[in-house]
Design a protein around this motif. Sequence first.
Motif, PDB file in Angstrom:
ATOM      1  N   PRO A   5      55.242  18.736 -47.634  1.00  0.00           N
ATOM      2  CA  PRO A   5      54.343  18.205 -46.610  1.00  0.00           C
ATOM      3  C   PRO A   5      55.055  17.497 -45.456  1.00  0.00           C
ATOM      4  CG  PRO A   5      53.423  17.792 -48.775  1.00  0.00           C
ATOM      5  CD  PRO A   5      54.807  18.365 -48.981  1.00  0.00           C
ATOM      6  N   HIS A   6      56.126  16.762 -45.729  1.00  0.00           N
ATOM      7  CA  HIS A   6      56.810  16.044 -44.655  1.00  0.00           C
ATOM      8  C   HIS A   6      57.527  16.982 -43.682  1.00  0.00           C
ATOM      9  CE1 HIS A   6      60.165  16.506 -47.525  1.00  0.00           C
ATOM     10  NE2 HIS A   6      60.954  16.414 -46.459  1.00  0.00           N
ATOM     11  N   GLN A   7      57.615  18.265 -44.016  1.00  0.00           N
ATOM     12  CA  GLN A   7      58.263  19.228 -43.135  1.00  0.00           C
ATOM     13  C   GLN A   7      57.262  19.920 -42.199  1.00  0.00           C
ATOM     14  OE1 GLN A   7      60.056  21.338 -46.543  1.00  0.00           O
ATOM     15  NE2 GLN A   7      62.056  20.970 -45.551  1.00  0.00           N
ATOM     16  N   LEU A   8      55.988  19.581 -42.337  1.00  0.00           N
ATOM     17  CA  LEU A   8      54.938  20.215 -41.540  1.00  0.00           C
ATOM     18  C   LEU A   8      54.351  19.235 -40.528  1.00  0.00           C
ATOM     19  CD1 LEU A   8      53.127  21.981 -44.510  1.00  0.00           C
ATOM     20  CD2 LEU A   8      54.759  23.010 -42.918  1.00  0.00           C
ATOM     21  N   SER A   9      53.810  19.769 -39.457  1.00  0.00           N
ATOM     22  CA  SER A   9      53.150  18.921 -38.460  1.00  0.00           C
ATOM     23  C   SER A   9      51.770  18.510 -38.969  1.00  0.00           C
ATOM     24  CB  SER A   9      52.995  19.697 -37.142  1.00  0.00           C
ATOM     25  OG  SER A   9      52.013  20.717 -37.301  1.00  0.00           O
ATOM     26  N   GLY A  10      51.181  17.515 -38.294  1.00  0.00           N
ATOM     27  CA  GLY A  10      49.839  17.060 -38.660  1.00  0.00           C
ATOM     28  C   GLY A  10      48.803  18.174 -38.584  1.00  0.00           C
ATOM     29  N   GLY A  11      48.888  18.986 -37.543  1.00  0.00           N
ATOM     30  CA  GLY A  11      47.949  20.100 -37.388  1.00  0.00           C
ATOM     31  C   GLY A  11      48.097  21.129 -38.500  1.00  0.00           C
ATOM     32  N   MET A  12      49.343  21.416 -38.879  1.00  0.00           N
ATOM     33  CA  MET A  12      49.576  22.361 -39.986  1.00  0.00           C
ATOM     34  C   MET A  12      48.998  21.811 -41.287  1.00  0.00           C
ATOM     35  SD  MET A  12      53.489  23.439 -39.319  1.00  0.00           S
ATOM     36  CE  MET A  12      53.882  25.043 -38.699  1.00  0.00           C
ATOM     37  N   LEU A  13      49.230  20.508 -41.539  1.00  0.00           N
ATOM     38  CA  LEU A  13      48.702  19.888 -42.752  1.00  0.00           C
ATOM     39  C   LEU A  13      47.172  19.951 -42.787  1.00  0.00           C
ATOM     40  CD1 LEU A  13      51.038  16.768 -42.990  1.00  0.00           C
ATOM     41  CD2 LEU A  13      51.024  18.759 -44.513  1.00  0.00           C
ATOM     42  N   GLN A  14      46.542  19.692 -41.650  1.00  0.00           N
ATOM     43  CA  GLN A  14      45.074  19.755 -41.603  1.00  0.00           C
ATOM     44  C   GLN A  14      44.580  21.163 -41.891  1.00  0.00           C
ATOM     45  OE1 GLN A  14      44.004  17.031 -42.261  1.00  0.00           O
ATOM     46  NE2 GLN A  14      42.649  16.469 -40.601  1.00  0.00           N
ATOM     47  N   ARG A  15      45.224  22.157 -41.293  1.00  0.00           N
ATOM     48  CA  ARG A  15      44.806  23.545 -41.522  1.00  0.00           C
ATOM     49  C   ARG A  15      44.971  23.933 -42.993  1.00  0.00           C
ATOM     50  NH1 ARG A  15      47.178  23.532 -36.504  1.00  0.00           N
ATOM     51  NH2 ARG A  15      45.901  24.354 -34.819  1.00  0.00           N
ATOM     52  N   ILE A  16      46.051  23.485 -43.618  1.00  0.00           N
ATOM     53  CA  ILE A  16      46.278  23.782 -45.037  1.00  0.00           C
ATOM     54  C   ILE A  16      45.198  23.128 -45.893  1.00  0.00           C
ATOM     55  CG2 ILE A  16      47.825  23.336 -46.988  1.00  0.00           C
ATOM     56  CD1 ILE A  16      50.160  23.752 -44.925  1.00  0.00           C
ATOM     57  N   MET A  17      44.889  21.863 -45.596  1.00  0.00           N
ATOM     58  CA  MET A  17      43.849  21.164 -46.365  1.00  0.00           C
ATOM     59  C   MET A  17      42.492  21.849 -46.205  1.00  0.00           C
ATOM     60  SD  MET A  17      45.254  18.839 -48.090  1.00  0.00           S
ATOM     61  CE  MET A  17      43.785  18.043 -48.667  1.00  0.00           C
ATOM     62  N   ILE A  18      42.173  22.270 -44.988  1.00  0.00           N
ATOM     63  CA  ILE A  18      40.914  22.967 -44.747  1.00  0.00           C
ATOM     64  C   ILE A  18      40.901  24.296 -45.502  1.00  0.00           C
ATOM     65  CG2 ILE A  18      39.511  24.118 -42.975  1.00  0.00           C
ATOM     66  CD1 ILE A  18      40.472  21.834 -41.038  1.00  0.00           C
ATOM     67  N   GLY A  19      42.031  25.010 -45.484  1.00  0.00           N
ATOM     68  CA  GLY A  19      42.143  26.277 -46.214  1.00  0.00           C
ATOM     69  C   GLY A  19      41.956  26.097 -47.714  1.00  0.00           C
ATOM     70  N   ILE A  20      42.586  25.055 -48.269  1.00  0.00           N
ATOM     71  CA  ILE A  20      42.451  24.774 -49.701  1.00  0.00           C
ATOM     72  C   ILE A  20      40.989  24.475 -50.039  1.00  0.00           C
ATOM     73  CG2 ILE A  20      43.004  23.081 -51.506  1.00  0.00           C
ATOM     74  CD1 ILE A  20      45.823  22.871 -50.181  1.00  0.00           C
ATOM     75  N   ALA A  21      40.354  23.628 -49.203  1.00  0.00           N
ATOM     76  CA  ALA A  21      38.955  23.268 -49.452  1.00  0.00           C
ATOM     77  C   ALA A  21      38.041  24.486 -49.348  1.00  0.00           C
ATOM     78  CB  ALA A  21      38.513  22.190 -48.467  1.00  0.00           C
ATOM     79  N   MET A  22      38.275  25.343 -48.364  1.00  0.00           N
ATOM     80  CA  MET A  22      37.399  26.499 -48.145  1.00  0.00           C
ATOM     81  C   MET A  22      37.639  27.609 -49.157  1.00  0.00           C
ATOM     82  SD  MET A  22      35.328  25.471 -45.980  1.00  0.00           S
ATOM     83  CE  MET A  22      34.387  26.993 -45.945  1.00  0.00           C
ATOM     84  N   ALA A  23      38.772  27.604 -49.854  1.00  0.00           N
ATOM     85  CA  ALA A  23      39.049  28.623 -50.877  1.00  0.00           C
ATOM     86  C   ALA A  23      38.005  28.585 -51.990  1.00  0.00           C
ATOM     87  CB  ALA A  23      40.449  28.426 -51.452  1.00  0.00           C
ATOM     88  N   LEU A  24      37.406  27.423 -52.185  1.00  0.00           N
ATOM     89  CA  LEU A  24      36.383  27.274 -53.221  1.00  0.00           C
ATOM     90  C   LEU A  24      34.982  27.666 -52.735  1.00  0.00           C
ATOM     91  CD1 LEU A  24      37.642  23.898 -54.688  1.00  0.00           C
ATOM     92  CD2 LEU A  24      37.939  26.181 -55.655  1.00  0.00           C
ATOM     93  N   LYS A  25      34.875  28.074 -51.474  1.00  0.00           N
ATOM     94  CA  LYS A  25      33.608  28.475 -50.854  1.00  0.00           C
ATOM     95  C   LYS A  25      32.510  27.425 -51.049  1.00  0.00           C
ATOM     96  CE  LYS A  25      34.679  33.261 -51.062  1.00  0.00           C
ATOM     97  NZ  LYS A  25      34.923  34.364 -51.835  1.00  0.00           N
ATOM     98  N   PRO A  26      32.764  26.204 -50.595  1.00  0.00           N
ATOM     99  CA  PRO A  26      31.779  25.136 -50.795  1.00  0.00           C
ATOM    100  C   PRO A  26      30.565  25.288 -49.876  1.00  0.00           C
ATOM    101  CG  PRO A  26      33.502  24.348 -49.365  1.00  0.00           C
ATOM    102  CD  PRO A  26      33.909  25.739 -49.825  1.00  0.00           C
ATOM    103  N   ALA A  27      29.434  24.778 -50.332  1.00  0.00           N
ATOM    104  CA  ALA A  27      28.247  24.726 -49.490  1.00  0.00           C
ATOM    105  C   ALA A  27      28.373  23.581 -48.489  1.00  0.00           C
ATOM    106  CB  ALA A  27      26.997  24.552 -50.347  1.00  0.00           C
ATOM    107  N   LEU A  28      29.161  22.566 -48.872  1.00  0.00           N
ATOM    108  CA  LEU A  28      29.375  21.392 -48.023  1.00  0.00           C
ATOM    109  C   LEU A  28      30.860  21.063 -47.969  1.00  0.00           C
ATOM    110  CD1 LEU A  28      28.327  18.872 -46.438  1.00  0.00           C
ATOM    111  CD2 LEU A  28      28.196  17.711 -48.662  1.00  0.00           C
TER     112      LEU A  28
END
Length: 183
Positions: A5-28
Amino acid sequence: LQKYPHQLSGGMLQRIMIGIAMALKPALLIADEPTTALDVTVQAQILNLLKKIHRDTGSSILFISHDLSVVRHISDRIAVMYLGKIIEEGETEELLLNPKHPYTKSLISNCMSIDLDHTVKRIKIKGEIPSPINPGPGCYFCKRCYASKGICQKVYPEKTQITDTHYAYCHQLYEEGEKIIES
């Protein structure tokens, strides 16, 4: 995948977190301060990504932020909270153009505005935040409120309807003739 994580920019980290969250196909999707510490360009990219996710998947997004200038661009509705209680809620433009609660007015007055022709007098919030464990019997904001009256310290205000979609909790509204509804 090979980076820490410390090797990535803030924007990259946010995109990864969003990708991880969306992998579960949440309703919210709960996005808590997703644009904090990002530059304006990356903020816009993250907001556009969240809008695309909402449009493409139908997932709802609970966007939590203190930055109303960012919230304005992503939300349909806003709920303003103080010490864990909703104090005003409504459709985005309606609430931002016609705020009723003194705390909401203060937040809006302190947002940076791109409209250089429109000057807003800043409303400073004075005093200390009450204890979240025991905020007292009245309005939680009363000790910091510029419009506070005696009743504000004694009784928590009821839900007041401003329009069909706009509500606030403030004793000041009773005096202005707004309609009190059941909470």
